[in-house]
Design a protein around this motif. Sequence first.
Motif, PDB file in Angstrom:
ATOM      1  N   LEU A  74       0.806  -1.266   0.151  1.00 26.81           N
ATOM      2  CA  LEU A  74      -0.031  -0.098   0.221  1.00 26.81           C
ATOM      3  C   LEU A  74       0.891   1.309  -0.059  1.00 26.81           C
ATOM      4  CD1 LEU A  74      -2.421  -1.455   2.670  1.00 26.81           C
ATOM      5  CD2 LEU A  74      -3.119  -0.911   0.388  1.00 26.81           C
ATOM      6  N   TYR A  75       0.664   2.226  -0.814  1.00 25.85           N
ATOM      7  CA  TYR A  75       1.261   3.200  -1.256  1.00 25.85           C
ATOM      8  C   TYR A  75       0.504   4.703  -0.424  1.00 25.85           C
ATOM      9  CZ  TYR A  75       4.500   0.328  -3.761  1.00 25.85           C
ATOM     10  OH  TYR A  75       5.153  -0.489  -4.288  1.00 25.85           O
ATOM     11  N   LEU A  76       1.113   5.096   0.514  1.00 22.38           N
ATOM     12  CA  LEU A  76       0.478   6.300   1.292  1.00 22.38           C
ATOM     13  C   LEU A  76       1.261   7.553   1.117  1.00 22.38           C
ATOM     14  CD1 LEU A  76       0.107   3.428   2.734  1.00 22.38           C
ATOM     15  CD2 LEU A  76       0.103   4.680   4.914  1.00 22.38           C
ATOM     16  N   PHE A  77       0.354   8.703   1.070  1.00 28.99           N
ATOM     17  CA  PHE A  77       0.771   9.657   0.585  1.00 28.99           C
ATOM     18  C   PHE A  77       0.106  10.951   1.613  1.00 28.99           C
ATOM     19  CE2 PHE A  77       0.413   7.210  -3.049  1.00 28.99           C
ATOM     20  CZ  PHE A  77       1.556   7.639  -3.728  1.00 28.99           C
ATOM     21  N   THR A  78       0.843  11.617   2.365  1.00 28.98           N
ATOM     22  CA  THR A  78       0.544  12.358   3.763  1.00 28.98           C
ATOM     23  C   THR A  78       0.042  13.600   3.003  1.00 28.98           C
ATOM     24  OG1 THR A  78       2.837  13.314   3.710  1.00 28.98           O
ATOM     25  CG2 THR A  78       2.055  11.469   5.287  1.00 28.98           C
ATOM     26  N   LYS A  79      -1.048  14.205   4.069  1.00 27.32           N
ATOM     27  CA  LYS A  79      -1.538  15.650   3.965  1.00 27.32           C
ATOM     28  C   LYS A  79      -0.865  16.545   4.833  1.00 27.32           C
ATOM     29  CE  LYS A  79      -6.009  17.675   4.043  1.00 27.32           C
ATOM     30  NZ  LYS A  79      -7.563  17.458   4.206  1.00 27.32           N
ATOM     31  N   SER A  80      -0.048  17.462   4.326  1.00 25.82           N
ATOM     32  CA  SER A  80       0.528  18.556   5.289  1.00 25.82           C
ATOM     33  C   SER A  80      -0.182  19.534   5.606  1.00 25.82           C
ATOM     34  CB  SER A  80       1.795  19.135   4.462  1.00 25.82           C
ATOM     35  OG  SER A  80       2.420  19.986   5.049  1.00 25.82           O
ATOM     36  N   ARG A  81      -0.268  19.784   6.927  1.00 24.65           N
ATOM     37  CA  ARG A  81      -0.838  20.816   7.523  1.00 24.65           C
ATOM     38  C   ARG A  81       0.164  22.059   7.754  1.00 24.65           C
ATOM     39  NH1 ARG A  81      -6.416  20.298   8.196  1.00 24.65           N
ATOM     40  NH2 ARG A  81      -6.835  17.962   8.015  1.00 24.65           N
ATOM     41  N   ALA A  82       1.234  22.013   7.141  1.00 21.94           N
ATOM     42  CA  ALA A  82       2.198  23.129   7.183  1.00 21.94           C
ATOM     43  C   ALA A  82       1.915  24.049   6.324  1.00 21.94           C
ATOM     44  CB  ALA A  82       3.573  22.606   7.270  1.00 21.94           C
ATOM     45  N   ARG A  83       2.400  25.598   6.477  1.00 21.63           N
ATOM     46  CA  ARG A  83       2.367  26.634   5.627  1.00 21.63           C
ATOM     47  C   ARG A  83       3.096  26.040   4.213  1.00 21.63           C
ATOM     48  NH1 ARG A  83       3.608  29.713  10.073  1.00 21.63           N
ATOM     49  NH2 ARG A  83       5.940  30.038   9.446  1.00 21.63           N
ATOM     50  N   GLN A  84       4.273  25.379   4.280  1.00 22.05           N
ATOM     51  CA  GLN A  84       4.933  25.193   3.181  1.00 22.05           C
ATOM     52  C   GLN A  84       4.437  23.675   2.923  1.00 22.05           C
ATOM     53  OE1 GLN A  84       6.593  27.090   1.333  1.00 22.05           O
ATOM     54  NE2 GLN A  84       6.273  28.654   2.639  1.00 22.05           N
ATOM     55  N   GLY A  85       3.571  23.349   1.979  1.00 27.85           N
ATOM     56  CA  GLY A  85       2.962  22.052   1.512  1.00 27.85           C
ATOM     57  C   GLY A  85       4.006  21.093   1.051  1.00 27.85           C
ATOM     58  N   ILE A  86       3.631  19.871   1.501  1.00 21.67           N
ATOM     59  CA  ILE A  86       4.488  18.854   0.793  1.00 21.67           C
ATOM     60  C   ILE A  86       3.601  17.512   1.110  1.00 21.67           C
ATOM     61  CG2 ILE A  86       6.795  19.701   1.556  1.00 21.67           C
ATOM     62  CD1 ILE A  86       6.737  17.545   3.748  1.00 21.67           C
ATOM     63  N   THR A  87       4.038  16.584   0.399  1.00 16.54           N
ATOM     64  CA  THR A  87       3.346  15.249   0.297  1.00 16.54           C
ATOM     65  C   THR A  87       4.599  14.201   0.535  1.00 16.54           C
ATOM     66  OG1 THR A  87       1.829  13.508  -0.119  1.00 16.54           O
ATOM     67  CG2 THR A  87       3.148  14.533  -1.954  1.00 16.54           C
ATOM     68  N   ARG A  88       4.732  13.377   1.569  1.00 11.76           N
ATOM     69  CA  ARG A  88       5.700  12.294   1.699  1.00 11.76           C
ATOM     70  C   ARG A  88       4.945  11.106   1.234  1.00 11.76           C
ATOM     71  NH1 ARG A  88       7.853  14.650   7.430  1.00 11.76           N
ATOM     72  NH2 ARG A  88       9.435  16.079   6.568  1.00 11.76           N
ATOM     73  N   ARG A  89       5.821  10.275   0.573  1.00 15.70           N
ATOM     74  CA  ARG A  89       5.391   8.702   0.280  1.00 15.70           C
ATOM     75  C   ARG A  89       5.721   7.864   1.466  1.00 15.70           C
ATOM     76  NH1 ARG A  89       7.437   4.539  -2.182  1.00 15.70           N
ATOM     77  NH2 ARG A  89       9.128   5.765  -3.125  1.00 15.70           N
ATOM     78  N   TYR A  90       4.967   6.990   1.637  1.00 11.69           N
ATOM     79  CA  TYR A  90       5.498   5.917   2.793  1.00 11.69           C
ATOM     80  C   TYR A  90       4.952   4.404   2.074  1.00 11.69           C
ATOM     81  CZ  TYR A  90       6.085   9.563   6.258  1.00 11.69           C
ATOM     82  OH  TYR A  90       6.771  10.444   7.151  1.00 11.69           O
ATOM     83  N   THR A  91       5.565   3.292   2.284  1.00 13.13           N
ATOM     84  CA  THR A  91       5.170   1.947   1.953  1.00 13.13           C
ATOM     85  C   THR A  91       4.714   1.173   2.798  1.00 13.13           C
ATOM     86  OG1 THR A  91       6.543   2.329  -0.195  1.00 13.13           O
ATOM     87  CG2 THR A  91       5.755  -0.007  -0.009  1.00 13.13           C
ATOM     88  N   LEU A  92       3.544   0.710   2.994  1.00 13.82           N
ATOM     89  CA  LEU A  92       3.049  -0.061   3.936  1.00 13.82           C
ATOM     90  C   LEU A  92       2.731  -1.726   3.371  1.00 13.82           C
ATOM     91  CD1 LEU A  92       1.734  -0.540   6.893  1.00 13.82           C
ATOM     92  CD2 LEU A  92      -0.364   0.055   5.775  1.00 13.82           C
ATOM     93  N   PRO A  93       3.348  -2.720   3.891  1.00 12.19           N
ATOM     94  CA  PRO A  93       2.966  -4.285   3.444  1.00 12.19           C
ATOM     95  C   PRO A  93       1.696  -4.047   3.845  1.00 12.19           C
ATOM     96  CG  PRO A  93       5.057  -4.057   4.940  1.00 12.19           C
ATOM     97  CD  PRO A  93       4.568  -2.644   5.037  1.00 12.19           C
TER      98      PRO A  93
END
Length: 286
Positions: free
Chosen positions: A171-190
């Motif tokens: 499963l490929y997860l993409f975060t939702k940033s709450r910071a002023r400078q928006g990013i998304t981070r990708r994580y991998t979950l078995p």
Amino acid sequence: MLIKLFTLYVYLQTAFCGCASDMRNGDFVRMRKDYKVKVQRIGRLDSRIMESSGLAHATDSTYWTHPDSNLPAALYLFNLKGALLQTVPLPLPNRDWEDLAQDQEGNLYIGDFGNNANARRDLRVFKLSSETMALQDTMHFGFADQTEFPPLDSNDRHYDLEAFFHRSDSLYLFTKSRARQGITRRYTLPAQNGRYTLLPQEEIRVKSAITAADGAPNGREFALLGYGRLYLFQPEQERVSFAGKRYCLPLGRTGQAEALLYLSATQLLITNEKGKLYLVSFEPRN
């Protein structure tokens, strides 16, 4: 007051913001440059389908969705006319369901990982059987790079989560940033039962907070949904990665859009929390 401010933020994102800010640093190119694109509203979900927050295929012409937090733990079956065909109650907690994923066998994965305050320690994904809707596995996880719950500095609050999809055995997860400078981070979950601590795989700057994701039928491309924007990724190799060509498409006044699903290689279905249905179609120009 906070709800009103957030509603105003979403309106401004969808009504007035294009992709210029995403393209400014060379991270994305305009999708209409290489594709003929059409975005159209095609209907509205039955009013009994509350706050659609995830999408998955049931058949070739029917689809599953689910409600957001503080609503019944259930799956709703509907068609592209928005008609409610079936409601399936589930004996599972719905702390904050945010997205649906699906594997090659049709099994469903419910992401109970909404984390607005960046304070949750019980993030999890439920796997349901495609045939019986019975619970098969639960994947519990946390972020290895999060050490404060919530982070004291609001600019470090990158751990909300509303988007994922299944590919191969992960499963490929993409975060939702709450910071002023928006990013998304990708994580991998078995995609199997267990408890996991996830390391970030990569990150990319995005102007809009990410609310949904899906992988394309070709097993290569994938799409991320934001408020008023669609991000399309074409990785250089057949792996989930931000490396490669990246497109941004303004979606106009689609509101608080929270769910995304590939209907085909060139069509995407989008729903928002008000129950509106949108179809995005795109064809290469050459």
